[in-house]
Design an enzyme around this catalytic site. Structure first.
Site, PDB file in Angstrom:
ATOM      1  N   ARG A 290      18.324  43.736  19.480  1.00 59.59           N
ATOM      2  CA  ARG A 290      19.249  44.553  18.705  1.00 59.59           C
ATOM      3  C   ARG A 290      20.623  43.891  18.564  1.00 59.59           C
ATOM      4  NH1 ARG A 290      21.624  50.223  20.236  1.00 59.59           N
ATOM      5  NH2 ARG A 290      21.878  51.204  18.202  1.00 59.59           N
TER       6      ARG A 290
ATOM      7  N   HIS B 137      22.777  43.609  15.075  1.00 58.72           N
ATOM      8  CA  HIS B 137      24.131  44.148  14.931  1.00 58.72           C
ATOM      9  C   HIS B 137      25.158  43.046  14.705  1.00 58.72           C
ATOM     10  CE1 HIS B 137      23.772  48.548  16.195  1.00 58.72           C
ATOM     11  NE2 HIS B 137      22.537  48.092  16.103  1.00 58.72           N
TER      12      HIS B 137
ATOM     13  N   VAL C 123      27.302  42.423  10.434  1.00 60.74           N
ATOM     14  CA  VAL C 123      28.763  42.556  10.344  1.00 60.74           C
ATOM     15  C   VAL C 123      29.377  41.161  10.442  1.00 60.74           C
ATOM     16  CG1 VAL C 123      30.810  43.681  11.277  1.00 60.74           C
ATOM     17  CG2 VAL C 123      28.566  44.776  11.507  1.00 60.74           C
TER      18      VAL C 123
ATOM     19  N   GLY D  18      28.350  38.466   9.250  1.00 62.21           N
ATOM     20  CA  GLY D  18      27.356  37.408   9.343  1.00 62.21           C
ATOM     21  C   GLY D  18      26.998  37.090  10.782  1.00 62.21           C
TER      22      GLY D  18
ATOM     23  N   SER E 202      30.196  37.693  16.699  1.00 58.76           N
ATOM     24  CA  SER E 202      31.380  38.559  16.789  1.00 58.76           C
ATOM     25  C   SER E 202      31.102  39.867  17.521  1.00 58.76           C
ATOM     26  CB  SER E 202      31.943  38.851  15.398  1.00 58.76           C
ATOM     27  OG  SER E 202      30.968  39.432  14.554  1.00 58.76           O
TER      28      SER E 202
ATOM     29  N   GLU F 149      33.993  45.010  17.409  1.00 58.01           N
ATOM     30  CA  GLU F 149      32.740  45.622  16.964  1.00 58.01           C
ATOM     31  C   GLU F 149      32.018  46.381  18.074  1.00 58.01           C
ATOM     32  OE1 GLU F 149      30.275  42.653  15.032  1.00 58.01           O
ATOM     33  OE2 GLU F 149      32.047  41.757  14.116  1.00 58.01           O
TER      34      GLU F 149
ATOM     35  N   ASN G 180      28.319  51.402  18.001  1.00 54.05           N
ATOM     36  CA  ASN G 180      27.915  50.443  19.029  1.00 54.05           C
ATOM     37  C   ASN G 180      28.282  50.858  20.443  1.00 54.05           C
ATOM     38  OD1 ASN G 180      26.858  48.677  17.115  1.00 54.05           O
ATOM     39  ND2 ASN G 180      28.745  47.508  16.924  1.00 54.05           N
TER      40      ASN G 180
ATOM     41  N   PRO H 176      22.864  49.809   9.113  1.00 55.85           N
ATOM     42  CA  PRO H 176      22.048  50.973   8.743  1.00 55.85           C
ATOM     43  C   PRO H 176      22.208  52.051   9.798  1.00 55.85           C
ATOM     44  CG  PRO H 176      20.673  49.185   9.590  1.00 55.85           C
ATOM     45  CD  PRO H 176      22.053  48.619   9.430  1.00 55.85           C
TER      46      PRO H 176
ATOM     47  N   HIS I  17      11.663  48.618  15.635  1.00 55.40           N
ATOM     48  CA  HIS I  17      11.608  49.858  16.410  1.00 55.40           C
ATOM     49  C   HIS I  17      10.265  50.017  17.115  1.00 55.40           C
ATOM     50  CE1 HIS I  17      15.099  52.077  14.162  1.00 55.40           C
ATOM     51  NE2 HIS I  17      15.516  51.097  14.942  1.00 55.40           N
TER      52      HIS I  17
ATOM     53  N   ASP J  64       8.202  54.293  19.737  1.00 59.44           N
ATOM     54  CA  ASP J  64       6.836  54.404  19.239  1.00 59.44           C
ATOM     55  C   ASP J  64       5.882  54.622  20.408  1.00 59.44           C
ATOM     56  OD1 ASP J  64       6.029  51.978  20.381  1.00 59.44           O
ATOM     57  OD2 ASP J  64       5.391  51.076  18.497  1.00 59.44           O
TER      58      ASP J  64
ATOM     59  N   ASP K 250       4.187  45.597  18.454  1.00 59.16           N
ATOM     60  CA  ASP K 250       2.987  45.648  17.618  1.00 59.16           C
ATOM     61  C   ASP K 250       3.280  46.491  16.384  1.00 59.16           C
ATOM     62  OD1 ASP K 250       2.989  48.283  18.533  1.00 59.16           O
ATOM     63  OD2 ASP K 250       1.431  47.919  20.032  1.00 59.16           O
TER      64      ASP K 250
END
Length: 327
Positions: free
Chosen positions: A64, A68, A72, A74, A78, A91, A97, A166, A196, A247, A254
């Site tokens: 993740r 993230h 932001v 690129g 950062s 950030e 965050n 998102p 996810h 999940d 998977d």
């Protein structure tokens, strides 16, 4: 019939040549550290393996961080910078965050080991790209070539996070718009949402769907009733900060995430939103029917995401959590 390992080898071969030309435009290379720090990738992999063996939940957290970071400013590392001025938060302190991201200490530990082996060579942004790949593989995902040579940034601003990442309440159109801002298309968005497949979320993140759908004090009628009952048992309204796996096979990377969506067992509004568009439905069915293709295409999408250029490159950072003045 070809085995899973044979498929992986064949598709990985194709993958390398499909993406190499695209990534070359950003002057990234899988051999970037071959002469300056040939042991870089093995150092990172060994550390990630140890971290995930000790805490399997870290795999999703480490993946993740790369997401993230790239969305932001690129892929510039950062997201790792600490706030040093209370009037100018970075950030990692942004609302989306703060108290959500983790893995910073592990990145610092990897950086320290790389600095001991190869001082002044490996960028923090490249560490995030390698870590995301290795964490995914550790939980069953397929490997992909990581193109290296990213330049770290010096700027990091909390107010740039909102609108760049998102969010869990986004509908399909909004998700497509957010990904398009960084050069990713609708299919990339659907595939990368498959991240996810691993990780957990606070129960409160889906309380509206579970307890107050559209403000009507009801459960989202599209949610599988037995699944909803299970969620209510494990996530009562008095415990919004408890965790729930994203999940049904949490801890294994998977395509079950897509099966959960197709059987009305998705958690977040943004996940369920994928099935509101024919393209999302088509891909979810494809991923369930052909899991190997999803594992392959996830790697392709990660390479494409990792190619988002830094908007304000600074240079190599000795410490990932802060910058040093240039001499």
């Amino acid at each position: 019939m070809a085995s899973s390992s044979q498929w992986e080898t064949f598709l990985s071969f194709i993958l390398f040549f499909v993406v190499a030309a695209v990534v070359a435009e950003a002057q990234l290379s899988t051999q970037f550290y071959d002469s300056t720090c040939p042991q870089a990738a093995s150092i990172v992999q060994a550390k990630v393996d140890a971290f995930v063996e000790a805490d399997r939940g870290l795999a999703a957290a480490l993946m993740r961080l790369h997401f993230h970071d790239c969305f932001v400013r690129g892929c510039d590392g950062s997201v790792l910078l600490n706030s040093t001025d209370p009037n100018s938060l970075t950030e990692k302190s942004a609302l989306l965050n703060n108290n959500s991201l983790r893995g910073f200490e592990q990145i610092d530990e990897i950086k320290w080991e790389l600095e001991c082996a190869c001082p002044g060579v490996v960028s923090c942004a490249d560490i995030l790209a390698l870590v995301a790949r290795d964490a995914t593989v550790k939980l069953g995902g397929w490997s992909w070539p990581v193109f290296l040579g990213r330049i770290d940034g010096a700027g990091s601003f909390a107010d740039e996070v909102n609108g760049s990442l998102p969010e869990r309440r986004d509908n399909f159109t909004k998700l497509v718009e957010t990904f398009a801002k960084v050069g990713l298309d609708a299919k990339d968005m659907i595939i990368l949402s498959g991240g996810h497949s691993i990780g957990q979320v606070h129960c409160g993140a889906f309380f509206e769907r579970l307890y107050n759908f559209q403000g009507l004090n009801i459960t989202d009628p599209s949610m599988d009733p037995e699944f909803a009952a299970m969620l209510k048992a494990q996530c009562p309204q008095t415990r919004p900060f408890d965790f729930m796996a994203l999940d049904a096979t949490n801890g294994t990377f998977d395509s079950t995430y897509y099966l959960d969506l197709l059987t009305n067992k998705g958690l977040l509004e943004s996940d369920v939103a994928l099935l509101s568009d024919p393209l999302g439905v088509e891909y979810a069915i494809k991923a369930v029917q052909d899991p190997n293709t999803f594992l392959f295409e996830f790697g392709m999408a990660m390479i494409k995401m990792g190619n988002i250029p830094a908007s304000d490159p600074y240079g190599w950072r000795k410490h990932c959590a802060f910058t040093e003045p240039k001499l």
